[in-house]
Scaffold this active site. Sequence first.
Site, mmCIF file in Angstrom:
data_model
loop_
_atom_site.group_PDB
_atom_site.id
_atom_site.type_symbol
_atom_site.label_atom_id
_atom_site.label_comp_id
_atom_site.label_asym_id
_atom_site.label_seq_id
_atom_site.Cartn_x
_atom_site.Cartn_y
_atom_site.Cartn_z
ATOM 1 N N ASP A 43 35.292 40.179 -17.552
ATOM 2 C CA ASP A 43 35.577 38.805 -16.876
ATOM 3 C C ASP A 43 36.148 39.065 -15.595
ATOM 4 O OD1 ASP A 43 35.876 35.986 -16.605
ATOM 5 O OD2 ASP A 43 38.042 36.239 -17.224
ATOM 6 N N ASN A 111 27.283 31.270 -19.577
ATOM 7 C CA ASN A 111 27.003 31.906 -18.250
ATOM 8 C C ASN A 111 25.309 31.667 -18.168
ATOM 9 O OD1 ASN A 111 28.719 34.962 -19.441
ATOM 10 N ND2 ASN A 111 29.112 33.159 -18.154
#
Length: 176
Positions: A43, A111
């Site tokens: 991340d 995503n």
Amino acid sequence: MQIRGLTKALQWLRDEIGKKAQRLLLGVISSGPIPKHVSFIMDGNRRYARSHDRTVQEGHDEGFLVLGRVETVPYMPRFKDFSDIKQLQMLEICYQLNIKCVSVFAFAIDNFNRPKDEVEALMNLAEKKLIELSSHGSLLNYYGVRLNVVGNIALLPESVKRAVRKAEHMTRHNDV
């Protein structure tokens, strides 16, 4: 000539200090309770890229490098005859600390909502790294690595699915 020699000497000194510092740190860490499972969450690569004037793709590439910085195997006598064998440093550290299970959270279903070129770049990176891991079968076997990809694999491009199947198949006999 003298500058090149000095540069090599400084590089050697930095490497030696780094090795000793890593051993010291591992000794300190291993003196306390050690978890059996460690997870890494990929991340912040886009934020990192933006804050360092890099492309998003470069941020993702560098994020993987931080997780899996490739180093030579310094203390594996079983492989000392194979100087070209490489391994992932984080896996080596986990192995030395007797951590039995390592998870990497690399791609959430959300995503897929990112720009198409970013998703394609991430899929290409996943495929490339899975193929790279698969090319080190004897090393994966030495560590007893079993690779399992969890999630909706059907959503992945065919080339990534092939790389997943290959990596999972070649490590299926190893214990978790």
